[in-house]
Write a protein that holds these residues in place. Structure first.
Motif, PDB file in Angstrom:
ATOM      1  N   LYS A   1     -11.639   5.507   6.571  1.00  0.00           N
ATOM      2  CA  LYS A   1     -10.859   4.267   6.493  1.00  0.00           C
ATOM      3  C   LYS A   1      -9.797   4.173   7.576  1.00  0.00           C
ATOM      4  CE  LYS A   1      -8.013   1.394   3.482  1.00  0.00           C
ATOM      5  NZ  LYS A   1      -7.452   1.189   2.128  1.00  0.00           N
ATOM      6  N   TYR A   2      -8.975   5.212   7.691  1.00  0.00           N
ATOM      7  CA  TYR A   2      -7.822   5.130   8.585  1.00  0.00           C
ATOM      8  C   TYR A   2      -8.168   5.506  10.021  1.00  0.00           C
ATOM      9  CZ  TYR A   2      -5.273   4.738   4.215  1.00  0.00           C
ATOM     10  OH  TYR A   2      -4.833   4.317   2.987  1.00  0.00           O
ATOM     11  N   ASN A   3      -9.032   6.506  10.198  1.00  0.00           N
ATOM     12  CA  ASN A   3      -9.399   6.922  11.547  1.00  0.00           C
ATOM     13  C   ASN A   3     -10.631   6.197  12.078  1.00  0.00           C
ATOM     14  OD1 ASN A   3      -8.017   9.345  10.090  1.00  0.00           O
ATOM     15  ND2 ASN A   3      -7.725   9.773  12.248  1.00  0.00           N
TER      16      ASN A   3
ATOM     17  N   SER B   1      -7.587   1.986  -5.794  1.00  0.00           N
ATOM     18  CA  SER B   1      -7.259   2.242  -4.392  1.00  0.00           C
ATOM     19  C   SER B   1      -6.477   3.543  -4.223  1.00  0.00           C
ATOM     20  CB  SER B   1      -6.440   1.083  -3.819  1.00  0.00           C
ATOM     21  OG  SER B   1      -5.245   0.911  -4.548  1.00  0.00           O
TER      22      SER B   1
ATOM     23  N   THR C   1     -11.402  13.217  -0.553  1.00  0.00           N
ATOM     24  CA  THR C   1     -10.205  12.548  -0.049  1.00  0.00           C
ATOM     25  C   THR C   1     -10.175  12.587   1.472  1.00  0.00           C
ATOM     26  OG1 THR C   1      -8.888  13.004  -2.028  1.00  0.00           O
ATOM     27  CG2 THR C   1      -7.678  12.650   0.017  1.00  0.00           C
ATOM     28  N   THR C   2     -10.503  13.728   2.039  1.00  0.00           N
ATOM     29  CA  THR C   2     -10.524  13.862   3.502  1.00  0.00           C
ATOM     30  C   THR C   2     -11.549  12.929   4.123  1.00  0.00           C
ATOM     31  OG1 THR C   2      -9.806  16.176   3.402  1.00  0.00           O
ATOM     32  CG2 THR C   2     -10.908  15.466   5.418  1.00  0.00           C
TER      33      THR C   2
ATOM     34  N   GLY D   1     -12.787  10.160   2.902  1.00  0.00           N
ATOM     35  CA  GLY D   1     -12.372   8.773   2.724  1.00  0.00           C
ATOM     36  C   GLY D   1     -11.292   8.356   3.708  1.00  0.00           C
ATOM     37  N   ARG D   2     -10.308   9.222   3.928  1.00  0.00           N
ATOM     38  CA  ARG D   2      -9.217   8.872   4.835  1.00  0.00           C
ATOM     39  C   ARG D   2      -9.683   8.843   6.289  1.00  0.00           C
ATOM     40  NH1 ARG D   2      -4.138  12.153   1.975  1.00  0.00           N
ATOM     41  NH2 ARG D   2      -3.982  10.725   0.185  1.00  0.00           N
TER      42      ARG D   2
ATOM     43  N   ASP E   1      -3.571  11.974  -4.830  1.00  0.00           N
ATOM     44  CA  ASP E   1      -2.362  11.216  -5.178  1.00  0.00           C
ATOM     45  C   ASP E   1      -2.235  11.028  -6.688  1.00  0.00           C
ATOM     46  OD1 ASP E   1      -1.120  10.825  -2.706  1.00  0.00           O
ATOM     47  OD2 ASP E   1      -2.362   9.102  -2.221  1.00  0.00           O
TER      48      ASP E   1
ATOM     49  N   THR F   1       0.871  -1.171   0.000  1.00  0.00           N
ATOM     50  CA  THR F   1       0.000   0.000   0.000  1.00  0.00           C
ATOM     51  C   THR F   1       0.908   1.220   0.000  1.00  0.00           C
ATOM     52  OG1 THR F   1      -0.145   0.119   2.419  1.00  0.00           O
ATOM     53  CG2 THR F   1      -1.853  -1.166   1.279  1.00  0.00           C
TER      54      THR F   1
ATOM     55  N   ASP G   1      -6.510   7.816  -4.403  1.00  0.00           N
ATOM     56  CA  ASP G   1      -7.430   8.948  -4.412  1.00  0.00           C
ATOM     57  C   ASP G   1      -6.965  10.017  -5.398  1.00  0.00           C
ATOM     58  OD1 ASP G   1      -5.555  10.703  -3.112  1.00  0.00           O
ATOM     59  OD2 ASP G   1      -6.143   9.877  -1.187  1.00  0.00           O
TER      60      ASP G   1
END
Length: 673
Positions: A613-615, A549, A606-607, A609-610, A554, A205, A551
């Motif tokens: 997923k991550y938080n 995968s 993007t914000t 989504g992150r 990127d 990743t 965004d």
């Protein structure tokens, strides 16, 4: 007592259920390790059968085939005189385990099962295997008859033990165990184990390599010792890409590091280690008291096989491998190299003639095409370096000319087909021109066509059958939302059908009817998939979606990087263009905008989504977080140029995101009014 030892780790391109070729690559890695003077070799996780076997791990055939392949290795005299750490699944007392098989000179010394299984994200190891829940314990394993003949006995030790040689002691851990808080390498190190192997099936990743390197560095810097990391490489026939990067660390420093994105099927990394440096390092850090009081003791399997010799210690031509700076790729390079390597791996094993991309003139399909061009650059580079496997694959796939392609553009023309599917009223001259310019720059075989006739035929089905004339909402008088959506979706789905139609026939029209079809590549970025900003079964439907995968932010950075590093000036136009689906008629005062349709910008998406997923934030948690990040009344940090909204606006944006996310998941979490 000898203290200089040479060790080897490797990255192998293993494919699920490809037993014979997987075994051939294992044997080749052993030969290369021996040629470099190594006396210990470790390979990737589940290397005999391949990591991505999914529910095939539930089949008895798989275990039989693995034992048959291990027998080949044990019988091969060229695999003697080196300690081997080999990965394969094993059934013990009707329980399936993910194991390491430690072998020497045709016999098994230890079967070491994995203690902690990866069971989050893309991993479902608990579906197929059971962890060994008794650390530092072992018992006897009843060997298959074919192995008993080689072993000279019916049983071998099975469990959590280590191997002792005349000069040192080594133990094995597997992939996920490195990432656990109470990692086995700490207990092994406190019990005097000096060399630790780690066999991984760790997928790529963006920005993950730094995490992996930091963990290994911490393990060896805190405990001292030698750490050999091995990893699967390639796409394994699954959705994931395993990025290799085998490495050897000593006392917190990298002494050898393999490539992260390679087209080599076998890559072996070796280093010569001074064990006295490990012992001196351990004596200088705060471990003595903990080691002395530790109640964790491992069973040591004794062998008189020497990893080094006193002659090597006296040979001035042999010296310990010096530390090197670890190598990292930027995220833009990672996108170019990872997706390029994945696509080549998939193509060369698929039996198809190449790829087809519906090229819209927008940045997403542009990124997909640029990724294929990156693949072609990698392949040509490997050919120029003399990679025999890559050269053989190119000769087999690229047959439109008699000569092997010499440039990325020549190869791209052989294996990449791009199609611009326009509409007279909806498509702009700018997007058509950008698609053409990009195809020319990268060398793809480009087709420019219009789908008006098919679109009108489909639209007239409604007119003639239902006696109803649908209209776009931008027309005068305007149509309803349902009418407009139907008309847009007709175009999107026609493009999907057309893409597959041309993917099937293009090799034949290029005088290669025997080549079969092309694989269709999609271009839906992760944000749009999350938000549901696409038509089901439109041209985002494809065989592979290389940017699925990644965004938008990127992707933009990747295109900006490619403009300079690939020398493609026309990419600048894609970066500055307004994102548009071009599914509604263009007029003097209206051009469809993706961000307007979505009700949010790509940066906002993007914000969202992150944070999701991550938080792991739900609607309320995300609102609370964004109140700190986006509120117009927040205390701004230096360089904080983020958006400024009223609380009600932040709440509206969060609710809008989760509403469409829920719809896209086919679950409504709350009433929509």
């Amino acid at each position: 007592m000898a203290h200089l030892v040479t060790v080897a780790t490797c990255s192998l391109n293993q494919w699920a259920l490809d037993y014979i070729e997987n075994t051939a690559r294992i044997i080749e890695s052993i030969k290369q390790a021996k040629a470099a003077g190594a006396k210990l070799r470790v390979g990737p996780e589940l290397e005999i059968c391949g990591y991505g076997c999914l529910d095939h791990f539930l089949e008895q055939d798989l275990y039989l085939n693995c034992w048959e392949m291990l027998e080949r290795i044990l019988l091969d005299r060229e695999c003697y005189d080196i300690l081997l750490d080999i990965g394969m699944p094993v059934q013990h007392r009707n329980v399936r385990y993910n194991c390491r098989i430690i072998c020497l000179n045709g016999k098994i010394l230890l079967i070491r099962p994995k203690l902690w299984l990866a069971n989050d994200g893309n991993y479902r190891e608990m579906r197929h295997f059971t962890p060994w829940l008794r650390p530092q314990e072992h018992e006897e394993y009843h060997l298959p008859r074919m192995i008993q003949k080689l072993q000279g006995s019916s049983h071998v030790i099975f469990g959590d033990a280590v191997i002792s040689t005349p000069e040192t002691c080594f133990g094995a851990e597997t992939c996920e165990e490195l990432f656990t808080p109470d990692a086995p390498h700490t207990h092994m190190s406190l019990d005097g184990v000096e060399i630790i192997t780690n066999s991984s099936g760790s997928h790529f990743t963006l920005r993950k390599l730094g995490i992996r390197l930091d963990l290994i560095k911490e393990a060896t810097k805190k405990n001292g010792g030698v750490y050999l990391y091995s990893n699967q490489q390639g796409c394994d026939g699954d959705r994931l890409y395993y990025d290799g990067c085998a490495m050897i660390m000593v006392n917190g420093e990298v002494v050898a590091q393999g490539s992260q994105f390679s087209l080599n099927d076998v890559e072996v990394v070796t280093a010569t280690i001074d064990l006295e440096e490990v012992r001196a390092y351990r004596s200088s850090i705060s471990r003595g008291l903990q080691a002395a009081k530790s109640k964790v003791k491992y069973h040591r399997i004794q062998t008189d096989f020497e990893l080094g010799s006193e002659d090597d210690d006296l040979d001035t031509a042999i010296r310990p491998t010096l530390p090197v700076q670890p190598r990292y790729h930027s995220p833009e390079e990672e996108i170019a190299l990872c997706t390029g390597a994945y696509l080549w791996d998939y193509l060369r094993r698929s039996g198809t003639a190449g790829y087809l991309i519906p090229l819209s003139g927008g940045i997403d399909s542009c990124a997909t095409a640029t990724i294929v061009f990156s693949m072609c650059r990698m392949v040509i580079g490997a050919c120029e370096a003399g990679n025999k496997q890559v050269i053989a694959d190119v000769k087999r796939i690229a047959k439109y000319t008699k000569e092997i392609p010499k440039t990325p553009q020549e190869l791209c023309n052989q294996i990449l087909h791009t199609v611009y599917m326009g509409m007279s009223k909806q498509s702009s001259t700018e997007t058509r021109s950008r698609a053409r310019e990009l195809a020319d720059a990268i060398g793809s075989y480009h087709v420019n066509l219009d789908i008006d006739e098919i679109y009108n035929a489909q639209r007239n089905l409604v007119v003639n059958t239902l006696n109803f004339e649908p209209r776009f909402k931008t027309e005068k008088p305007p149509g309803t939302a349902a009418e407009s959506l139907m008309l847009q979706n007709i175009q999107a789905r026609i493009r999907m059908v057309t893409a597959y139609q041309f993917a099937q026939i293009l090799p034949t029209t290029r005088q290669r009817p025997e080549a079969g079809g092309l694989l269709v590549l999609g271009s839906a970025n992760v944000g749009e998939s999350l938000r549901g900003y696409l038509t089901k079964y439109d041209c985002s439907s494809a065989d592979i979606n290389p940017i699925g995968s990644i965004d938008k932010s990127d992707l933009k950075r990747f295109i900006a990087w490619s403009e300079t590093n690939f020398g493609i000036p026309c990419l600048r136009g894609f970066l500055t263009a307004v994102p548009t689906a071009e599914l509604e008629p263009i007029s003097d005062d209206y051009v469809q905008s993706d961000e307007a349709d979505m009700g949010m910008t790509y940066d906002e998406l993007t914000t969202f989504g992150r944070l999701r997923k991550y938080n792991k934030l739900g609607p309320y948690g995300m609102f609370q977080r964004l109140m700190h990040d986006w509120s117009k009344d927040r205390i701004r940090a230096p360089n904080d140029d983020g958006p400024a909204f009223e609380p009600a606006k932040i709440g509206e944006k969060v609710m809008n995101f989760f509403k469409f996310y829920a719809i896209n998941r086919f679950v409504l979490l709350w009433p929509v009014v």
